[in-house]
Design a protein around this motif. Sequence first.
Motif: not given
Lengths: 763, 291
Positions: B133-134, B160-162, B288
């Motif tokens: 997710p980052y 919902g990822g960053f 994050a």
Amino acid sequence: MFESLFEFLFKYRLLLFQEGDFSFTSPWPWAIGLIVAAAFAVPSALTYTAARGDSTAADRGIMGGLRLGALSIVVFCLLQPTLIITSVVPQRNFVGILIDDSRSMTIADQDGRQRSEFVTRNFTGEESELLNQLAERFTLRFFRFSNSTQRLGDVSELEYRGSRTEIGPALVRAQEELAGVPLSGLILITDGADNSGEALAESLLPLQAASTPVYTIGLGEEALSPDIQVSRVEIPRSVLAGASLVVDVIIAQRGFRGRTVQLVVEDEGRIIASQDVELKRDGEPVVARVRFAADEAGPRLLQFRIPLQPGERVGRNNMREVLLNVRDEREKILYFEGEPRWEVKFLRRAVAEDENLQVVILQRTAENKFLRLDVDTPEELAAGFPRTREELFAYRGLVLGSVEASFFTHDQLNMIADFVSERGGGLLLLGGRKAFREGGYEGTPIAQVMPVFMDDELSDGSGPYFAEVDVRPTRSGLTHPAIQLGQNENALEEAWETLPSVTSLNPISKLKPGATALLEAAGGPGSARQIVLAHHRFGRGKVIVLPIQDSWFWQMSADVSVDDQRHETFWRQLLRWLIDGVPDGVVAETDRERVEVGESVELRATVSDSAFMEVNNGLVSVFIEGPSGPPIEQRMEWTVDEDGVYDAAFVPSEPGLYEIRVEATRAADSLGTGSTFVYVTESDEEYFDAGMRRTTLERIADETGGRFYTPETVSNLPEDISLTGAGVTLTEERDLWDMPFLLLLLLSLVGSEWLYRRARGLI
Amino acid sequence: MRAFASLPVVLSLMLTSASGHLDPLARSADESAPGSNPLPESTRFFGPPPTPAVQELPHHPAFREYYFSRVAYTGYGRGWGRGFGRGGPSWATDYPKADQIFLSFIDRLLSNLDAYEWQHPVLLDDPQLRRFPYLYALEVGYMNLTPSEVEGLRGFLLAGGFLVIDDFWGPREWANFEYQMEQVLPGYPIVDLSQDHEIFSTFYEITELLQVPNRRNGWWSVNGGSTSECYGCLPQIKGIYDEEGRLMVVINFNTDLGDAWEWADDPYYPLKFSTYAYEMGVNMIVYAMSH
């Protein structure tokens, strides 16, 4: 039939033989009788032996036996057999007649007539045979009973409007009223439904001690058919606003086997859920599981109703009303995470829109470095994880993530265990590389409160445990509100089957006794499986384990649509369940949620301080606010029996909703408030399980020495009381020598010998 | 985990021609053949050498909590297609040294973070992208996303990822990035992040926005040279929020955090820039993973 035949053959009813003593009243002694018998028997035997003729030894034996039998009957009669019985002296004794005055007596199931018609027919008017027979023998005293018991001057005064049937208190009251007179017994005329809630056995003890028999007359059919009844609704008394509820509704029926009916849930006239229910065999209850959300805050009066079916005997048992207190409060949960983890981010996102949950995050980002999120004040958790009970017990729920046990002091570990057992909080333990056994929790106080054992029966021993898990609901899970991701069981199963797999580093597979698994890894039968979600109650609180590390993948997987709400729903429900039922420092309770005008309501308050230590020296007041008028303040007193428990009582004077609010202080410091609700209305309890309770009535009769009757057998009642009742009695002798049975037996023996002779050619 | 296999196949083709420009620590595709390394296949392309540190991972190597995932996007100009122009593709600027040194510092600064120790490039159209997710992307002035990459990045962000953007300079590169993001998130405005934004205080208290220069400008800046790579460009931090007001993208514009990470070991590179870059790097990770 049997009784009539018995009475014809033996001259008297079976009851006389059961109650009486047998004796011979011959003026001659026994010995003379035997000598006379021998004087007849010996010559006869000699005659048979001597005059052989064509007869064989067997013939002589049979004929001798038959003759001897006939002779014995004659001797038996000559000895004057007698039954000695004790009967009450006419007009010297009293009988109390208790008549059910409740609404269920108006149910028309006595050949199409109301149950109350039996009373009218048999106890009013000069032509009433039963009344006359009783009045000839006894002095009668009448009582009416339903919610309470009162003397009754005239049976025609009965109104049949009582909302409850309290048999036990009625029997005790009648006995007390008639304590000073010779009492032969009590006659109880009812359908037998005892909804007093008090143990019947206790009420029967004084009757047994005084040897007062109770004669019960059961009215109505044992099983009403056709009829449908909403027997019970399993629902919590209080939930947070927006809660998803899975409510079990138990439906009983007769005469509608196989039919599908609709169960409707209404909130003040608005339908909030409906479900089709397929009825099973007659008499077999069906559990209908209905799902809905408690959206509107405040006390809600929910109706669970099945529309009236054609031909139903009782319509008013098709609906149950329940009071649900929907609390619109923001309740705090502390989530302590020992390392930066995606679970924190996605859990926060999942419950961000839930206005009733405040998840305070304490995250250890580096050694002695903590990130605090969603705290109320700058001081909150400023020193890291709480070090005092007051600080920790301010939360209703505690979530522990991947944090090693050695992070906590021993006092903190004990405090976490006390948070569950004494404060009644909810503890959720998440999986992770520093959780459970991998986090060194074996042998700690937290291990004791866990619903699972940490023994590793899953890993192959080749290295650290790691498992990809396809999560499936267990049988218990299918019905649990926390994991409901679908509107019915099929949708629920599909919802879980299509979620992507997650991973676990904690080989948890063994439940402790009394614990329940709701989610587990998919797998074949028999093999040990990774537990994904399990819980149990511990002390006053509950402990839940979720030994997976990446539930966030249910949100982030490419297999899950961006709009999919399953991850959010799961976490919202799980956290709501975590804090469901967690008590405040001051808890207000009532013994019943629904009463009638004039019925006493018992109030009870449990008072603790901020460290959840019970307070016995508090100043506790209750404010009772009815549908009209200002709140009435009343002082509550410490019960002394239990620490921190105060009680009081009040009697509602008008129908409607009453709010009960308790305020507690100690030395001018507020300890908090608690509130609950009571709904005051007419009760429909009389129409539920309204069939005649034969077993209850038989039990009352058996345990007190009385008898049970139906309208068909009640004609024997006056005589039975005469023979079996208590009071002033006299002894009576009744001859038995002229019983038709003896004559028939004598004739049949003589006749049999003659027939035998004919058959054998011996005449 | 099997689905991760698609990632190294594509990347290994690129490595074959790019290996000459990459850090000697990077492994060849042959070295990362299945069975020779316990790491998941998705991490093997530029995977680590079989050093003792790797063999003694603290827990099962198949899953780590945090991956510093660099976006290997399709570019043009300096990084045309997925091929390699001057100095390799634009996505691979400072790669992999910046990633490795950054992660070695992270291991000490965020000592509780279970971070994968090695570089971890990912493709935006990889089905397993959301497992990480980052994302970190730089030189986005040369970004030229394919429709499948646009689709993949949009799903990643909305789920919902960053995404952290770094090292792009001047109006031209900004215009390209803005255009690319308009394809990914049409209708989502790019807004300034003020100095009181939580991202400046989640771990370190950062009170001043610095322009982090590349290595050469860093040397010159000691003697009064400009830190900017374009005339008059000022550092900016911007962001893109989702409909619920949650930050999805952090844009470090007119600054080069990556070079400061990469050259933090250079004694001539000014300490204040590398300190700032690491503080921002840590804050962005903590933010994050918690917001």
